[in-house]
Design a protein around this motif. Structure first.
Motif, PDB file in Angstrom:
ATOM      1  N   GLY A 128       0.813  -1.207   0.000  1.00 53.06           N
ATOM      2  CA  GLY A 128       0.000   0.000   0.000  1.00 53.06           C
ATOM      3  C   GLY A 128       0.849   1.261   0.000  1.00 53.06           C
ATOM      4  N   ALA A 129       1.934   1.247   0.793  1.00 56.86           N
ATOM      5  CA  ALA A 129       2.834   2.406   0.831  1.00 56.86           C
ATOM      6  C   ALA A 129       3.537   2.596  -0.508  1.00 56.86           C
ATOM      7  CB  ALA A 129       3.842   2.240   1.956  1.00 56.86           C
ATOM      8  N   MET A 130       3.985   1.485  -1.115  1.00 60.89           N
ATOM      9  CA  MET A 130       4.665   1.597  -2.401  1.00 60.89           C
ATOM     10  C   MET A 130       3.724   2.097  -3.481  1.00 60.89           C
ATOM     11  SD  MET A 130       7.324  -1.571  -2.612  1.00 60.89           S
ATOM     12  CE  MET A 130       7.981  -0.860  -4.108  1.00 60.89           C
ATOM     13  N   LYS A 131       2.466   1.718  -3.418  1.00 56.86           N
ATOM     14  CA  LYS A 131       1.489   2.223  -4.378  1.00 56.86           C
ATOM     15  C   LYS A 131       1.326   3.736  -4.255  1.00 56.86           C
ATOM     16  CE  LYS A 131      -3.378   2.116  -5.602  1.00 56.86           C
ATOM     17  NZ  LYS A 131      -4.734   1.657  -5.225  1.00 56.86           N
ATOM     18  N   MET A 132       1.273   4.227  -3.029  1.00 53.44           N
ATOM     19  CA  MET A 132       1.135   5.669  -2.814  1.00 53.44           C
ATOM     20  C   MET A 132       2.378   6.410  -3.306  1.00 53.44           C
ATOM     21  SD  MET A 132      -0.651   5.694   0.965  1.00 53.44           S
ATOM     22  CE  MET A 132      -0.640   7.477   1.017  1.00 53.44           C
ATOM     23  N   ILE A 133       3.560   5.848  -3.051  1.00 51.33           N
ATOM     24  CA  ILE A 133       4.796   6.476  -3.511  1.00 51.33           C
ATOM     25  C   ILE A 133       4.846   6.517  -5.032  1.00 51.33           C
ATOM     26  CG2 ILE A 133       7.303   6.244  -3.571  1.00 51.33           C
ATOM     27  CD1 ILE A 133       7.128   5.041  -0.756  1.00 51.33           C
ATOM     28  N   SER A 134       4.480   5.399  -5.672  1.00 52.90           N
ATOM     29  CA  SER A 134       4.488   5.344  -7.132  1.00 52.90           C
ATOM     30  C   SER A 134       3.459   6.285  -7.732  1.00 52.90           C
ATOM     31  CB  SER A 134       4.230   3.908  -7.599  1.00 52.90           C
ATOM     32  OG  SER A 134       5.279   3.052  -7.218  1.00 52.90           O
ATOM     33  N   SER A 135       2.342   6.480  -7.052  1.00 51.87           N
ATOM     34  CA  SER A 135       1.331   7.420  -7.545  1.00 51.87           C
ATOM     35  C   SER A 135       1.884   8.841  -7.577  1.00 51.87           C
ATOM     36  CB  SER A 135       0.084   7.356  -6.662  1.00 51.87           C
ATOM     37  OG  SER A 135      -0.498   6.070  -6.692  1.00 51.87           O
ATOM     38  N   ALA A 136       2.628   9.213  -6.524  1.00 46.71           N
ATOM     39  CA  ALA A 136       3.232  10.549  -6.506  1.00 46.71           C
ATOM     40  C   ALA A 136       4.307  10.671  -7.580  1.00 46.71           C
ATOM     41  CB  ALA A 136       3.824  10.820  -5.131  1.00 46.71           C
ATOM     42  N   ARG A 137       5.119   9.611  -7.758  1.00 46.37           N
ATOM     43  CA  ARG A 137       6.153   9.643  -8.790  1.00 46.37           C
ATOM     44  C   ARG A 137       5.546   9.661 -10.190  1.00 46.37           C
ATOM     45  NH1 ARG A 137      10.561   5.192  -6.529  1.00 46.37           N
ATOM     46  NH2 ARG A 137      11.353   6.441  -4.773  1.00 46.37           N
ATOM     47  N   LEU A 138       4.424   8.963 -10.356  1.00 49.48           N
ATOM     48  CA  LEU A 138       3.764   8.958 -11.668  1.00 49.48           C
ATOM     49  C   LEU A 138       3.314  10.354 -12.046  1.00 49.48           C
ATOM     50  CD1 LEU A 138       2.472   7.456 -14.091  1.00 49.48           C
ATOM     51  CD2 LEU A 138       0.435   7.150 -12.663  1.00 49.48           C
ATOM     52  N   ARG A 139       2.768  11.074 -11.094  1.00 47.92           N
ATOM     53  CA  ARG A 139       2.310  12.434 -11.365  1.00 47.92           C
ATOM     54  C   ARG A 139       3.479  13.313 -11.804  1.00 47.92           C
ATOM     55  NH1 ARG A 139      -1.117  15.515 -13.733  1.00 47.92           N
ATOM     56  NH2 ARG A 139      -1.320  17.593 -12.792  1.00 47.92           N
ATOM     57  N   LYS A 140       4.610  13.215 -11.119  1.00 42.31           N
ATOM     58  CA  LYS A 140       5.790  13.997 -11.479  1.00 42.31           C
ATOM     59  C   LYS A 140       6.301  13.604 -12.863  1.00 42.31           C
ATOM     60  CE  LYS A 140       8.953  14.757  -8.445  1.00 42.31           C
ATOM     61  NZ  LYS A 140      10.007  14.543  -7.412  1.00 42.31           N
ATOM     62  N   ALA A 141       6.296  12.305 -13.149  1.00 37.87           N
ATOM     63  CA  ALA A 141       6.776  11.845 -14.455  1.00 37.87           C
ATOM     64  C   ALA A 141       5.855  12.317 -15.575  1.00 37.87           C
ATOM     65  CB  ALA A 141       6.879  10.320 -14.462  1.00 37.87           C
ATOM     66  N   GLU A 142       4.555  12.314 -15.332  1.00 39.20           N
ATOM     67  CA  GLU A 142       3.605  12.773 -16.347  1.00 39.20           C
ATOM     68  C   GLU A 142       3.782  14.263 -16.631  1.00 39.20           C
ATOM     69  OE1 GLU A 142      -0.365  10.011 -16.189  1.00 39.20           O
ATOM     70  OE2 GLU A 142      -0.104  11.464 -14.593  1.00 39.20           O
ATOM     71  N   ILE A 143       4.049  15.041 -15.582  1.00 36.93           N
ATOM     72  CA  ILE A 143       4.275  16.476 -15.773  1.00 36.93           C
ATOM     73  C   ILE A 143       5.538  16.717 -16.599  1.00 36.93           C
ATOM     74  CG2 ILE A 143       4.839  18.623 -14.566  1.00 36.93           C
ATOM     75  CD1 ILE A 143       3.033  17.693 -12.290  1.00 36.93           C
ATOM     76  N   ALA A 144       6.618  15.986 -16.262  1.00 33.96           N
ATOM     77  CA  ALA A 144       7.866  16.129 -17.019  1.00 33.96           C
ATOM     78  C   ALA A 144       7.674  15.724 -18.478  1.00 33.96           C
ATOM     79  CB  ALA A 144       8.966  15.284 -16.371  1.00 33.96           C
ATOM     80  N   LEU A 145       6.919  14.657 -18.715  1.00 37.05           N
ATOM     81  CA  LEU A 145       6.680  14.196 -20.086  1.00 37.05           C
ATOM     82  C   LEU A 145       5.839  15.201 -20.855  1.00 37.05           C
ATOM     83  CD1 LEU A 145       6.911  12.000 -22.231  1.00 37.05           C
ATOM     84  CD2 LEU A 145       4.915  10.885 -21.196  1.00 37.05           C
ATOM     85  N   SER A 146       4.830  15.750 -20.209  1.00 35.51           N
ATOM     86  CA  SER A 146       3.973  16.726 -20.898  1.00 35.51           C
ATOM     87  C   SER A 146       4.732  18.002 -21.239  1.00 35.51           C
ATOM     88  CB  SER A 146       2.761  17.065 -20.017  1.00 35.51           C
ATOM     89  OG  SER A 146       3.176  17.698 -18.804  1.00 35.51           O
ATOM     90  N   ARG A 147       5.752  18.320 -20.458  1.00 33.82           N
ATOM     91  CA  ARG A 147       6.563  19.502 -20.756  1.00 33.82           C
ATOM     92  C   ARG A 147       7.558  19.242 -21.874  1.00 33.82           C
ATOM     93  NH1 ARG A 147       7.981  21.428 -14.541  1.00 33.82           N
ATOM     94  NH2 ARG A 147       5.906  22.301 -14.035  1.00 33.82           N
ATOM     95  N   ALA A 148       7.999  17.996 -22.015  1.00 35.63           N
ATOM     96  CA  ALA A 148       8.993  17.674 -23.046  1.00 35.63           C
ATOM     97  C   ALA A 148       8.371  17.528 -24.424  1.00 35.63           C
ATOM     98  CB  ALA A 148       9.730  16.385 -22.671  1.00 35.63           C
TER      99      ALA A 148
END
Length: 294
Positions: free
Chosen positions: A22-42
């Protein structure tokens, strides 16, 4: 049959694992959001570079960049983008299968020992076990997490080797991010740089009405700057896509693990309650039998 003590131990272990997933899922959710923002900017940057290249190609220019020249493929360099962390399902396995397929494909074309640049701690071990490949070192920036610097260093190395004739083609194997629930493993040709299929199908008419420009400096200098920049941008974009896909796959894997742990806890708790009830019933029968004897 397991004893009540063993069942208690298993229940406690499953509950601890469920908290971790459950903790790893929450961490990955936060990382996914950051990765999506970086991808949308590139992506807009890459699209604008393509637009500039397409527009310049519309003008009369006799210069042909060596980075776009097709030639007989005698040596190939392939970069495979894996993950630095585990617990992401079949993410690395699918990438490895794609690499094996690509290596076999090039062997049928006469490339006996393709060169492989493995990026990601979890994929390096798989690549090292492969035979008849040339394992290449990657820039240290990838290991320390400075991905932009690593992309630039590795792109410049591939460009220099291509211009020297050491390799005739360079590819990247990565996981393309379509959506949260859909990712596909793909191969992207970096060198020689070729237009996208949609650009070829659209043709010159897909651009806006041509405008008259005076290029300073000339088109040769423009292409010598734009093509390496385009290669680095493509490489960085697929790296971001790969990282986004990794987090999305890990979220799904951790959710499935949590669901399985929940089901396992239910079955273990039911078995524990049955044993407990059985023990209580046995004690009551012993007490009732003792009172009758008295």
């Amino acid at each position: 049959m397991a004893t009540m003590r063993e069942l208690k131990r298993r229940i406690s272990s499953v509950q601890s694992s469920q908290k971790i997933t459950g903790a790893m899922k929450m961490i990955s959710s936060a990382r996914l959001r950051k990765a999506e923002i970086a991808l949308s900017r590139a992506m807009p940057y890459e699209e604008q570079l393509r637009s500039i290249l397409n527009h310049v190609n519309e003008r009369d220019c006799d210069f042909v960049s060596p980075l776009r020249q097709e030639r007989e493929v005698r040596q190939v360099a392939m970069v495979i983008l894996g993950s630095d962390e585990g617990l992401c399902g079949a993410f690395n396995l699918n990438l490895y299968k794609k690499l094996v397929q690509a290596v076999e494909e090039y062997r049928t074309q006469g490339v006996e020992q393709p060169e492989v640049y493995p990026v990601g701690k979890k994929i390096i071990g798989d690549v090292r076990r492969m035979r008849n490949i040339g394992l290449k070192d990657i820039p240290n920036s990838f290991v320390t997490g400075r991905y932009a610097e690593g992309v630039k260093a590795l792109s410049d190395e591939l460009i220099a080797r291509f211009q020297r004739g050491e390799i005739d083609r360079a590819e990247v194997i990565y996981t393309h991010f379509k959506s949260m629930g859909s990712q596909t493993v793909e191969r992207l040709q970096l060198l020689p740089l070729s237009p996208r299929k949609q650009d070829e199908q659209a043709g010159p008419d897909h651009l806006e009405k041509p405008r008259m420009y005076i290029y300073e400096p000339g088109c040769r200098e423009i292409f010598e700057t734009l093509y390496p920049l385009m290669i680095r941008t493509l490489f960085y974009k697929v790296l971001l896509e790969n990282q986004t896909s990794e987090q999305a796959i890990r979220i799904v894997a951790m959710q499935m693990a949590s669901d399985n742990a929940y089901k396992l806890l239910g079955s273990l708790q039911l078995e524990y309650n049955k044993l407990r009830q059985q023990g209580i019933t046995t004690e009551l029968l012993d007490m009732a039998g003792g009172s009758v004897q008295e």
